[in-house]
Design an enzyme around this catalytic site. Structure first.
Site, PDB file in Angstrom:
ATOM      1  N   LYS A  11      42.314  41.931  23.696  1.00 48.10           N
ATOM      2  CA  LYS A  11      41.751  41.666  25.021  1.00 48.10           C
ATOM      3  C   LYS A  11      41.257  42.972  25.677  1.00 48.10           C
ATOM      4  CE  LYS A  11      44.617  37.573  25.939  1.00 48.10           C
ATOM      5  NZ  LYS A  11      45.681  37.060  26.847  1.00 48.10           N
ATOM      6  N   TYR A  51      38.911  29.387  27.615  1.00 46.35           N
ATOM      7  CA  TYR A  51      40.178  29.062  28.268  1.00 46.35           C
ATOM      8  C   TYR A  51      40.100  27.761  29.074  1.00 46.35           C
ATOM      9  CZ  TYR A  51      42.659  33.381  27.039  1.00 46.35           C
ATOM     10  OH  TYR A  51      43.324  34.382  26.367  1.00 46.35           O
ATOM     11  N   ASN A 114      47.976  41.294  28.631  1.00 42.29           N
ATOM     12  CA  ASN A 114      48.976  41.294  27.564  1.00 42.29           C
ATOM     13  C   ASN A 114      48.386  41.563  26.174  1.00 42.29           C
ATOM     14  OD1 ASN A 114      47.755  38.850  27.250  1.00 42.29           O
ATOM     15  ND2 ASN A 114      49.574  37.610  27.629  1.00 42.29           N
ATOM     16  N   HIS A 117      45.298  37.879  22.245  1.00 43.71           N
ATOM     17  CA  HIS A 117      45.323  36.414  22.196  1.00 43.71           C
ATOM     18  C   HIS A 117      45.573  36.012  20.752  1.00 43.71           C
ATOM     19  CE1 HIS A 117      44.161  32.202  22.512  1.00 43.71           C
ATOM     20  NE2 HIS A 117      43.529  32.391  21.375  1.00 43.71           N
ATOM     21  N   GLU A 128      39.007  27.448  17.754  1.00 45.47           N
ATOM     22  CA  GLU A 128      38.760  28.783  18.324  1.00 45.47           C
ATOM     23  C   GLU A 128      37.936  29.655  17.370  1.00 45.47           C
ATOM     24  OE1 GLU A 128      42.770  28.941  21.142  1.00 45.47           O
ATOM     25  OE2 GLU A 128      42.513  30.449  19.568  1.00 45.47           O
TER      26      GLU A 128
HETATM   27  P1  GDP Z   1      49.434  32.847  25.296  1.00 42.49           P
HETATM   28  O1  GDP Z   1      49.124  31.721  24.331  1.00 42.49           O
HETATM   29  O2  GDP Z   1      50.742  33.530  25.007  1.00 42.49           O
HETATM   30  O3  GDP Z   1      48.284  33.838  25.404  1.00 42.49           O
HETATM   31  O4  GDP Z   1      49.641  32.209  26.745  1.00 42.49           O
HETATM   32  P2  GDP Z   1      48.899  31.031  27.539  1.00 42.49           P
HETATM   33  O5  GDP Z   1      47.976  30.250  26.636  1.00 42.49           O
HETATM   34  O6  GDP Z   1      49.945  30.279  28.295  1.00 42.49           O
HETATM   35  O7  GDP Z   1      48.020  31.813  28.632  1.00 42.49           O
HETATM   36  C1  GDP Z   1      46.773  32.372  28.308  1.00 42.49           C
HETATM   37  C2  GDP Z   1      46.660  33.715  28.974  1.00 42.49           C
HETATM   38  O8  GDP Z   1      46.620  33.542  30.391  1.00 42.49           O
HETATM   39  C3  GDP Z   1      47.849  34.664  28.757  1.00 42.49           C
HETATM   40  O9  GDP Z   1      47.821  35.338  27.526  1.00 42.49           O
HETATM   41  C4  GDP Z   1      47.702  35.610  29.927  1.00 42.49           C
HETATM   42  O10 GDP Z   1      46.661  36.578  29.703  1.00 42.49           O
HETATM   43  C5  GDP Z   1      47.258  34.650  31.026  1.00 42.49           C
HETATM   44  N1  GDP Z   1      48.419  34.125  31.783  1.00 42.49           N
HETATM   45  C6  GDP Z   1      49.360  33.238  31.351  1.00 42.49           C
HETATM   46  N2  GDP Z   1      50.264  32.965  32.305  1.00 42.49           N
HETATM   47  C7  GDP Z   1      49.875  33.677  33.398  1.00 42.49           C
HETATM   48  C8  GDP Z   1      50.398  33.817  34.718  1.00 42.49           C
HETATM   49  O11 GDP Z   1      51.402  33.209  35.082  1.00 42.49           O
HETATM   50  N3  GDP Z   1      49.713  34.665  35.552  1.00 42.49           N
HETATM   51  C9  GDP Z   1      48.587  35.323  35.174  1.00 42.49           C
HETATM   52  N4  GDP Z   1      47.978  36.126  36.057  1.00 42.49           N
HETATM   53  N5  GDP Z   1      48.073  35.223  33.931  1.00 42.49           N
HETATM   54  C10 GDP Z   1      48.709  34.420  33.059  1.00 42.49           C
END
Ligand code: GDP
Length: 143
Positions: A11, A51, A114, A117, A128
């Protein structure tokens, strides 16, 4: 064991911090092979589409803003159980909750920024990968 492919993205924060090599090193050390890769600056529409599943989440707008904030490195990883292996290497979404030694625990700044992805299922991985790559872009290294 199943030979799988998964979509990975370094990212914008990871690219900005010069962590592409460090992340690739971890993939390769774990036996995952990069079979396609492309650096790109996502458009607003590309980030929103990628997303789309999170469209109703409160953090969606911020997430899209972050994903277009700089270039990303997009790659297809291939290997035995590539989907779950990559998720293990990444660690939990929130770096504070991620296991020590994972990419996010070691390198990520926050739950949003973080570093990586990774597809969370074989089915999502297929979609994807197709979002970013044509079949002809992939260079399988297995016979
Ligand atoms: P992943 O599969 O571990 O990447 O997590 P998710 O699919 O749940 O979320 C997608 C991305 O959205 C995450 O990798 C973070 O960059 C972002 N994200 C997820 N949860 C949060 C949150 O609670 N707050 C914010 N600001 N970003 C979030």
């Amino acid at each position: 064991m199943a030979l799988e492919r998964t979509l990975s993205i370094v990212k914008p924060d990871g690219v900005q911090k010069n962590l592409i090599g460090e992340v690739y090193r971890r993939f390769e050390q774990a036996g995952l092979r990069v079979v396609a890769a492309r650096m790109m600056q996502l458009s607003q529409a590309q980030a929103e589409g990628f997303y789309a599943v999170h469209r109703e989440r409160p953090f969606f707008k911020d997430l899209v803003k972050y994903m277009v904030s700089g270039p990303v490195m997009v790659q297809v990883l291939e290997g035995e159980n590539a989907v779950s292996k990559n998720r293990e290497l990444m660690g939990a979404t929130d770096p504070k909750k991620a296991d020590k030694g994972t990419i996010r625990a070691d390198l990520a700044a926050s739950i949003e920024e973080n570093v990586v992805h990774g597809s969370d299922s074989v089915e999502n991985a297929k979609n994807e990968i197709a979002y970013f790559f044509a079949a002809a872009d992939l260079c399988p290294r297995t016979r």
